[in-house]
Design an enzyme around this catalytic site. Structure first.
Site, PDB file in Angstrom:
ATOM      1  N   THR A  81      36.941  35.986  35.760  1.00 17.02           N
ATOM      2  CA  THR A  81      38.187  35.979  35.318  1.00 17.02           C
ATOM      3  C   THR A  81      39.151  36.519  36.409  1.00 17.02           C
ATOM      4  O   THR A  81      40.333  35.911  36.585  1.00 17.02           O
ATOM      5  CB  THR A  81      38.549  37.352  34.180  1.00 17.02           C
ATOM      6  OG1 THR A  81      37.773  37.013  33.229  1.00 17.02           O
ATOM      7  CG2 THR A  81      40.058  37.311  33.792  1.00 17.02           C
ATOM      8  N   HIS A  93      38.934  44.792  37.491  1.00 14.42           N
ATOM      9  CA  HIS A  93      39.278  45.715  36.000  1.00 14.42           C
ATOM     10  C   HIS A  93      37.829  46.034  35.564  1.00 14.42           C
ATOM     11  O   HIS A  93      37.662  46.510  34.666  1.00 14.42           O
ATOM     12  CB  HIS A  93      39.648  44.735  35.249  1.00 14.42           C
ATOM     13  CG  HIS A  93      38.831  43.376  34.686  1.00 14.42           C
ATOM     14  ND1 HIS A  93      38.985  42.317  35.539  1.00 14.42           N
ATOM     15  CD2 HIS A  93      37.599  42.985  33.996  1.00 14.42           C
ATOM     16  CE1 HIS A  93      38.162  41.226  35.055  1.00 14.42           C
ATOM     17  NE2 HIS A  93      37.470  41.759  33.990  1.00 14.42           N
ATOM     18  N   HIS A 138      39.909  33.116  37.720  1.00 14.19           N
ATOM     19  CA  HIS A 138      40.907  32.613  37.152  1.00 14.19           C
ATOM     20  C   HIS A 138      42.259  33.049  37.415  1.00 14.19           C
ATOM     21  O   HIS A 138      43.387  32.370  37.235  1.00 14.19           O
ATOM     22  CB  HIS A 138      40.545  32.628  35.459  1.00 14.19           C
ATOM     23  CG  HIS A 138      39.378  32.004  35.366  1.00 14.19           C
ATOM     24  ND1 HIS A 138      39.141  30.536  35.628  1.00 14.19           N
ATOM     25  CD2 HIS A 138      38.155  32.164  34.528  1.00 14.19           C
ATOM     26  CE1 HIS A 138      37.995  30.127  34.740  1.00 14.19           C
ATOM     27  NE2 HIS A 138      37.469  31.083  34.555  1.00 14.19           N
TER      28      HIS A 138
HETATM   29 ZN   LIG Z   1      35.496  41.195  33.378  1.00 15.80          ZN
END
Ligand SMILES: [Zn+2]
Ligand SMILES: [Zn+2]
Length: 348
Positions: free
Chosen positions: A41, A60, A44
């Site tokens: 992610t 995160h 992305h």
């Molecule tokens: Zn993740």
């Protein structure tokens, strides 16, 4: 403090910058970051293929120690080793929050894209999202808690059962954790399929005792299941080819857990084949509280294998870490913000 920042929309270059650490507000804590994992992610987010609110420090997935408490925080949290759900900003009053899914709340603004994240020495997060860690999970395993929570959320949604023959498509970090979790949960067999462009990942999984396949996957799976096909396919590739392989390899009335994101607006999939398989497909997004509750004991159970997944890079070597991730030469790239910094830092 130094943080790895997405500077602006349309600017795909990340930068190390000096950023002020904000004071913890009501119900918040300051966490000293030990390790922070790089997620697909994050790539992305960097490319504007996932929503973000730049300028923002990425990251995160992290583990660390609670260093400072804001007002109204349980004093028992001081000094605790923790992992943290990324669902900051969830409103607690919308339909999804009230159904117990703050991870899907439209108001959610996670560290790493909606607020400053953990690719830095410190991160400020709401205390209600913390999970204190038991002693049996070393830092290099705890850093995998968020992707393992994603996996456990999906496996619960897809009703993983003891005795299942499981095909995991995609040998990346999520696929590797899914394979470990399915084996720990009593799967009869766990087979991992991946492209020949991921030899390092397939070799490691094979070394952990999983059967790995990189060609003729549906036929091979049928050969191992008396012609039936896999009971459960865990789709972690996000690629049209991987999804097609999964559908073809599933048994009739089998189940498919979809975790992988493609980063594309649309994919071509063999819809009629999925229909003729009478497949139950469970799409899964993010990580539920139940997923986190399960992830921590499951990680403790598979810690010896899970410890082999991360490759640690100093935060200053973030370019090497992202490159290793994209070339699939490592399974999981993890940043260490406590390692000495030698890289130059841009003016903020
Ligand atoms: Zn993740
Ligand atoms: Zn909400």
């Amino acid at each position: 403090m130094i943080g790895l920042i997405k500077v602006a929309h349309g600017n795909f270059d990340l930068e190390l910058r000096d950023v002020a650490l904000r004071e913890p507000g009501e119900g918040e804590v300051v966490v000293r970051v030990r390790y922070a994992g790089i997620c697909g992610t994050d790539v992305h987010i960097a490319r504007d293929e996932f929503p973000s609110w730049p300028p923002v420090i990425l990251g995160h997935e992290f583990t660390g120690t609670v260093e400072r408490l804001g007002p109204s925080v349980d004093p028992d949290l001081a000094g605790r080793r923790i992992v943290c759900e990324p669902h900051a900003g969830a409103c607690h009053v919308c339909h999804l929050c009230r159904r117990g899914h703050p991870e899907l709340c439209a108001s959610k603004r996670s560290p790493g894209w909606g607020m400053n994240g953990a690719f830095a020495s410190h991160v400020v997060v709401p205390a209600w999202l913390l999970h204190p860690l038991p002693a049996g999970i070393p830092d290099g395993v705890a850093v995998l808690a968020e992707p393992m929570a994603v996996v456990m959320t999906a496996l619960r949604h897809a009703s993983l059962a003891a005795g299942d023959f499981v095909l995991v498509v995609g040998p990346g970090p999520v696929g590797a954790l899914a394979a470990l979790a399915c084996r720990a949960a009593g799967a009869s067999n766990v087979v991992v399929a991946g492209r020949t462009t991921s030899p390092a990942r397939l070799e490691l999984l094979s070394d952990m005792g999983f059967t790995t396949l990189s060609s003729d996957v549906p036929d091979a799976v049928r050969g191992m299941t008396s012609g039936r096909g896999a009971d459960l396919v865990v789709e972690c590739s996000g690629s049209a080819q991987g999804i097609a392989i999964g559908i073809e390899a599933a048994r009739r009335t089998g189940r498919m857990a979809s975790i992988g994101l493609s980063g594309q607006p649309a994919l071509e999939v063999p819809w009629d084949l999925a229909t003729s398989r009478a497949l139950d497909v469970a799409f899964s997004m993010s990580s539920s509280f139940e997923g986190w509750e399960a992830a921590i004991p499951v990680l403790a159970r598979v810690a010896a294998d899970a410890a082999r997944l991360p490759t640690i890079f100093p935060l200053a070597s973030w370019r090497d870490a992202f490159a290793a991730l994209q070339s699939r030469s490592v399974v999981k790239a993890v940043l260490d913000p406590t390692a000495p910094t030698t890289a130059s830092v841009a003016e903020s």
